[in-house]
Design a protein around this motif. Sequence first.
Motif, short mmCIF file in Angstrom:
data_model
loop_
_atom_site.label_atom_id
_atom_site.label_comp_id
_atom_site.label_asym_id
_atom_site.label_seq_id
_atom_site.Cartn_x
_atom_site.Cartn_y
_atom_site.Cartn_z
N ASP A 35 0.84 -1.20 0.00
CA ASP A 35 0.00 0.00 0.00
C ASP A 35 0.87 1.25 0.00
O ASP A 35 2.11 1.17 -0.13
CB ASP A 35 -0.97 -0.01 1.18
CG ASP A 35 -0.26 0.01 2.54
OD1 ASP A 35 0.96 0.31 2.58
OD2 ASP A 35 -0.93 -0.25 3.55
N LYS A 37 1.79 3.04 2.32
CA LYS A 37 2.72 3.09 3.45
C LYS A 37 3.78 2.00 3.37
O LYS A 37 4.58 1.85 4.29
CB LYS A 37 1.93 2.95 4.75
CG LYS A 37 0.94 4.09 5.00
CD LYS A 37 0.19 3.86 6.31
CE LYS A 37 -0.82 4.99 6.55
NZ LYS A 37 -1.59 4.77 7.81
N ALA A 97 -8.82 2.11 -2.44
CA ALA A 97 -8.36 2.88 -1.28
C ALA A 97 -6.98 2.42 -0.84
O ALA A 97 -6.08 3.25 -0.58
CB ALA A 97 -9.36 2.76 -0.14
N GLY A 101 -3.83 4.78 -1.59
CA GLY A 101 -3.59 5.51 -0.36
C GLY A 101 -4.56 6.65 -0.14
O GLY A 101 -4.16 7.74 0.31
N ILE A 102 -5.82 6.44 -0.47
CA ILE A 102 -6.84 7.48 -0.31
C ILE A 102 -7.93 6.98 0.64
O ILE A 102 -7.99 5.80 0.97
CB ILE A 102 -7.47 7.89 -1.65
CG1 ILE A 102 -8.09 6.66 -2.36
CG2 ILE A 102 -6.43 8.54 -2.55
CD1 ILE A 102 -8.76 6.98 -3.67
N GLY A 103 -8.79 7.90 1.07
CA GLY A 103 -9.85 7.56 1.99
C GLY A 103 -10.98 6.79 1.33
O GLY A 103 -11.10 6.77 0.10
N PRO A 104 -11.84 6.17 2.15
CA PRO A 104 -12.92 5.34 1.60
C PRO A 104 -13.92 6.13 0.77
O PRO A 104 -14.45 5.60 -0.21
CB PRO A 104 -13.57 4.73 2.85
CG PRO A 104 -13.14 5.59 4.00
CD PRO A 104 -11.80 6.11 3.62
N LYS A 105 -14.20 7.37 1.13
CA LYS A 105 -15.17 8.16 0.36
C LYS A 105 -14.63 8.48 -1.03
O LYS A 105 -15.35 8.38 -2.03
CB LYS A 105 -15.52 9.44 1.11
CG LYS A 105 -16.39 9.22 2.34
CD LYS A 105 -16.83 10.55 2.95
CE LYS A 105 -17.75 10.31 4.15
NZ LYS A 105 -18.18 11.60 4.76
N LYS A 106 -13.35 8.88 -1.09
CA LYS A 106 -12.75 9.18 -2.40
C LYS A 106 -12.69 7.92 -3.25
O LYS A 106 -12.94 7.96 -4.46
CB LYS A 106 -11.35 9.77 -2.21
CG LYS A 106 -11.33 11.21 -1.75
CD LYS A 106 -9.92 11.75 -1.76
CE LYS A 106 -9.89 13.24 -1.40
NZ LYS A 106 -8.51 13.78 -1.41
N ALA A 107 -12.34 6.80 -2.61
CA ALA A 107 -12.24 5.55 -3.36
C ALA A 107 -13.60 5.14 -3.91
O ALA A 107 -13.72 4.71 -5.06
CB ALA A 107 -11.67 4.45 -2.46
N TYR A 163 -3.95 10.18 -9.50
CA TYR A 163 -5.19 9.96 -8.77
C TYR A 163 -6.20 9.24 -9.66
O TYR A 163 -6.51 9.69 -10.75
CB TYR A 163 -5.76 11.31 -8.32
CG TYR A 163 -7.10 11.24 -7.65
CD1 TYR A 163 -7.26 10.57 -6.44
CD2 TYR A 163 -8.21 11.83 -8.22
CE1 TYR A 163 -8.49 10.51 -5.82
CE2 TYR A 163 -9.45 11.78 -7.61
CZ TYR A 163 -9.58 11.11 -6.40
OH TYR A 163 -10.82 11.05 -5.81
#
Length: 300
Positions: A35, A37, A97, A101-107, A163
């Motif tokens: 991921d 990280k 996500a 490496g993005i948040g659940p809403k953006k994904a 993105y």
Amino acid sequence: MSDVATRLDVLKTYKLYVGGKFPRSESGRVYEVTDAKGEWLANAPLGTRKDARDAVLAARAAVKGWAGTTAYNRGQVLYRVAEMLQGRREQFAAEVALSEGIGPKKAAALVDAAIDRWVWYAGWTDKVAQIAGGANPVAGPFFNLSTPEPTGVVGIVAPQAGYGHSLLGLVSVIAPAIATGNTVVVAAAADAPLPALSLGEVLATSDVPGGVVNIISGRTADIAPTLASHQDVNALDLTGAIASDGPGAAPALEAAAADTLKRVVRPELDPFAQDWTNAPGTDRLLSFLETKTVWHPMGI
């Protein structure tokens, strides 16, 4: 003592998607996918040049049937892909996500956009001929008509960065190519292949014939040159290739493609500048079409 026995998670085994089936890489090797990280997510099959050649064979075998399908039917098939993807929305949102490496809403928003993009291209299948063909004026008693036809097998280097690249970007390069009757071999994003490999499972359970879409994960520098130089690949989409010099870079791939006179879509100079959430337009629909012109005498 608890009645619930301790159990191990059943981790998913990702595989290539070639010819409507899910083979392991012929090398038997995998590579670690991490991921944002650097934490381990899964092992993905390490595709090889042999896997790429096998995928081209599958794509070539599917050309006649897919190109011969009516445009309306191709639209129905693409719409079915959107239906199946909608049913697995939560799984894809989780994979996107983790991969980007993005948040659940953006994904989730990116997955919704990918579903909508399948629907958008499904609507274009029986309309693209209206903007890519037409009746030509001629000085004589003839009808002169130009009609678009698919190029054939398209090799695609999927978006590797930016993105939305792992699913929305992937759909944005696959859907227009197959909407117009081509078949594709896709080198998935090496750093984020999981949504692409899961997309293969969606395609297999949709109405897409085997071989129309083939997805290979692994090192782009190994897979892309094989697609660029392969004599049975008719066109090349280098969206995910780096524009600078280096292994698997766009200049070297273009040079290899020139030997067999392939159509080539060049990459953006800055892959991170590509916004896949923008309206796609019709450029990609028209990129992999040939024009056939027919003369026919007028009746008296």
